[in-house]
Structure formats: structure tokens, C-alpha cells
Design an enzyme around this catalytic site. Structure first.
Site, PDB file in Angstrom:
ATOM      1  N   ASP A   1     -11.152   2.615   3.624  1.00  0.00           N
ATOM      2  CA  ASP A   1     -11.522   1.201   3.471  1.00  0.00           C
ATOM      3  C   ASP A   1     -13.045   1.056   3.350  1.00  0.00           C
ATOM      4  O   ASP A   1     -13.536  -0.016   2.999  1.00  0.00           O
ATOM      5  CB  ASP A   1     -11.058   0.393   4.702  1.00  0.00           C
ATOM      6  CG  ASP A   1      -9.701  -0.258   4.485  1.00  0.00           C
ATOM      7  OD1 ASP A   1      -9.350  -0.505   3.315  1.00  0.00           O
ATOM      8  OD2 ASP A   1      -9.016  -0.529   5.488  1.00  0.00           O
TER       9      ASP A   1
ATOM     10  N   LYS B   1       0.835  -1.209   0.000  1.00  0.00           N
ATOM     11  CA  LYS B   1       0.000   0.000   0.000  1.00  0.00           C
ATOM     12  C   LYS B   1       0.869   1.257   0.000  1.00  0.00           C
ATOM     13  O   LYS B   1       0.593   2.226  -0.715  1.00  0.00           O
ATOM     14  CB  LYS B   1      -0.953  -0.024   1.204  1.00  0.00           C
ATOM     15  CG  LYS B   1      -2.068  -1.053   1.033  1.00  0.00           C
ATOM     16  CD  LYS B   1      -2.849  -1.335   2.296  1.00  0.00           C
ATOM     17  CE  LYS B   1      -3.831  -2.486   2.028  1.00  0.00           C
ATOM     18  NZ  LYS B   1      -4.607  -2.885   3.209  1.00  0.00           N
TER      19      LYS B   1
ATOM     20  N   GLN C   1      -4.717  -1.617   9.376  1.00  0.00           N
ATOM     21  CA  GLN C   1      -4.597  -2.949   8.777  1.00  0.00           C
ATOM     22  C   GLN C   1      -5.204  -4.009   9.704  1.00  0.00           C
ATOM     23  O   GLN C   1      -4.841  -4.104  10.866  1.00  0.00           O
ATOM     24  CB  GLN C   1      -3.113  -3.253   8.500  1.00  0.00           C
ATOM     25  CG  GLN C   1      -2.892  -4.535   7.745  1.00  0.00           C
ATOM     26  CD  GLN C   1      -3.461  -4.504   6.320  1.00  0.00           C
ATOM     27  OE1 GLN C   1      -3.305  -3.523   5.603  1.00  0.00           O
ATOM     28  NE2 GLN C   1      -4.140  -5.565   5.925  1.00  0.00           N
TER      29      GLN C   1
END
Ligand code: NDP
Length: 283
Positions: A119, A52, A96
Site C-alpha cells: 500500500d 483484491k 484493510q
């Protein structure tokens, strides 16, 4: 034999478009910024976070990594998120998952400012997706839709089957297909007649987490097959939820693993971060 939809190629195109947009923002003095939080030392999470960060660099975003020790407390993690919520140079915040067991994932997701929730896991963003009025789409299902569009596949009126009902893949995937007027069935571990339901699908999305779970007898001749799974086979080789060798001769389109949905997930994260930067700057 099916046409292979290359996520690698489509993702590269998406990233090139984002880079162009980012250059235009740069001229206005705006650089999109993504904060990536990682707690503990899970090796898979470390690989995802590194990918990422690399993707951010490539498109011209700034990324800040916050690597916290496994024993970080809930209070410490929430305090960091609150600080990032108020940090003007940070447009997107990503924590994460999975988190170490003692941390409450739900509370962590809820703490992220929905306008920085790249997200799209915050309940307010999930609700917005449900009613079809959203800023961010969850990255993996959005990536699958982008692959469908790239291949010129029409969803409207099609019989769509999604195997899996997780909050991050299966459920939002079904919703996005529904928004495009697919007739959608969601299957899960309690589904009866799974084989028959799948074999009636024009568009089949597998998000099960079981290596080579979808066999040829579960697929209709000419179906479009999208494989979300990331698994290891008996030889430790990366593979999807679909038995590619069996299914490819029967399908009209199929995504490979690796090089299918995986690269799209990160490309969509970049897209969401760009959107977040525009939102933060009222653009
Ligand atoms: P989850 O484990 O959260 O969900 C799996 C789903 O599959 C569940 O809904 C479960 O049903 C269902 N399932 C399990 N066994 C069966 C069965 N025998 N028959 C029918 N349904 C079954 O996984 P995720 O949704 O998080 O991920 C799915 C896969 O996608 C994984 O391989 C993961 O690694 C991969 N993934 C890939 C991403 C990418 O970027 N390409 C991103 C995210 C995930 P039930 O709810 O009843 O338990």
C-alpha cells in the site's frame, strides 16, 4: 464534450501486462503472494478485500486472507504482521483500513516490513516517495498518474490542483504530479478562494469525499479532470466528487465514477505486489 478516460479499460491493460510478467516468474518457480488482513465486519471493507483477492486470482498471484474478529487486540494483530513479515511465500502485506477504533492504525502500518508494504503507507516508503526514489507508489495516486499517461496528457509545466490532503490520496497525489514537473497547489477545507484556484487548473484532481462537490464554475474550459471520490448521491447511486454532467461538457478529459480511478487502485496494488515479489527474490 470531454473525452472519457476509462479506468476500466486502462486497468484491464495493466492487469494483462502483470499476468504476462507473472507467467514469466512462474517459469522461475516464483508465485507472488499477497496477504490481506481484515479486522471486523465492515461491509465496505469486505467488498474491497473480496475485489483484491479476485484480482490476485486473475493475474496468477496467491492471496491469503486473514479475517480477524472485531475484538482482536493490538498485540494479536501485530503478532500476525510479524509472522507475515517473516513468511517467505508472502511478498506483500495489506491491512484493510479503517481498523476498529481500539486499534492503533499508525502502529499497524509501522509494523509492516517496508519491502512488503504494497500500500506504500509505511513512513519509510512515504519518505522515499518524497525524494523520488521509491519501490512502491501508493495505489490510488499511482492509478491516477497511469490514467493521465494513458490519455497522452503532459503534466510538465501544467497548473495542477489537488483538492484533498489525506496521507493516502491528496498528499502523495500532489507529490507525483510534482515529480512530473507540474506546478502543484493542494487545497483543503481551510482553503480560501477554492473556486478561483480550481478554475485556474489545467489538471484538477478531486479527492474530497463529497458527492458532486466540483461544479462547472470551478473548472477551466479544456481542463483535465480526475475524480477520485467514491460517494453515494441523494438516491443512493454511486457518484464521484465531481458533478460529471455539469463538468464533462467543459473539460477536455474526465474520469467517470464508477469505472475511472477505482479500478486503477486495485490494478496498482497488483503492480506493487509483483514488484514486491521481484524484490523478495532479488530480481
Ligand atoms: P479524507 O476524508 O481523508 O480527505 C478529504 C480531504 O478533502 C481532506 O483533506 C479535507 O480537508 C478535504 N476537504 C473536505 N471538505 C472540503 C471542502 N469543503 N473544501 C476543500 N477541501 C475539503 O478522504 P480520502 O483522501 O481518504 O478520500 C477522498 C475520496 O476518495 C473519498 O470519496 C474516498 O472514498 C475516495 N477514495 C477513492 C479511492 C479509489 O480507489 N478510487 C481510494 C481512496 C479514497 P481537511 O484536511 O482540511 O479536512
Amino acid at each position: 464534450m470531454a473525452t472519457i478516460i476509462s479506468g476500466k479499460e486502462v486497468a484491464a491493460k495493466v492487469r494483462a501486462e502483470i499476468k504476462k510478467d507473472c507467467e514469466a516468474l512462474d517459469e522461475m518457480g516464483i508465485t507472488p503472494g499477497l496477504a490481506v488482513i481484515i479486522v471486523g465486519d465492515d461491509p465496505a471493507s469486505r467488498v474491497y478485500v473480496n475485489n483484491k483477492k479476485k484480482a490476485c486470482e486473475e493475474v496468477g498471484f496467491v492471496s491469503e486472507e486473514y479475517a480477524l474478529p472485531a475484538e482482536t487486540t493490538q498485540e494479536e494483530l501485530l503478532a500476525l504482521i510479524h509472522r507475515l513479515n517473516g513468511k517467505p511465500d508472502i511478498d506483500g502485506i495489506l491491512c484493510q483500513l479503517p481498523l476498529p477504533k481500539h486499534l492503533d492504525e499508525k502502529a499497524v502500518i509501522n509494523a509492516i516490513d517496508p519491502t512488503k508494504d504494497v500500500d506504500a503507507f509505511h513512513p519509510s516508503n512515504v519518505g522515499k516517495i518524497m525524494i523520488g526514489d521509491y519501490d512502491f507508489l501508493p495505489c490510488t495516486p499511482a492509478g491516477v498518474m497511469e490514467l493521465i499517461h494513458s490519455a497522452g496528457i503532459e503534466v510538465s509545466g501544467k497548473n495542477c490542483v489537488v483538492i484533498g490532503r489525506s496521507n493516502i490520496v491528496g498528499k502523495p497525489m500532489a507529490m507525483l504530479l510534482l515529480h512530473e514537473n507540474g506546478t502543484v497547489t493542494i487545497c483543503h477545507s481551510r482553503t480560501k478562494n477554492l473556486k478561483e484556484i480550481c478554475a485556474a487548473a489545467d489538471i484538477l484532481v478531486a479527492a474530497v469525499g463529497k458527492p458532486k462537490f466540483v461544479k462547472a464554475d470551478m473548472v477551466k474550459e479544456g481542463a483535465v479532470v480526475l475524480d477520485v471520490g467514491i460517494n453515494r448521491d441523494e438516491n443512493g447511486k454511486l457518484c464521484g466528487d465531481v458533478d460529471f454532467d455539469e463538468v464533462a461538457p467543459k473539460a477536455s478529459f474526465i474520469t467517470p465514477v464508477p469505472g475511472g480511478v477505482g479500478p486503477m487502485t486495485i490494478a496498482m496494488l497488483m503492480k506493487n505486489t509483483l514488484k514486491a515479489a521481484k524484490l523478495q527474490n532479488n530480481l
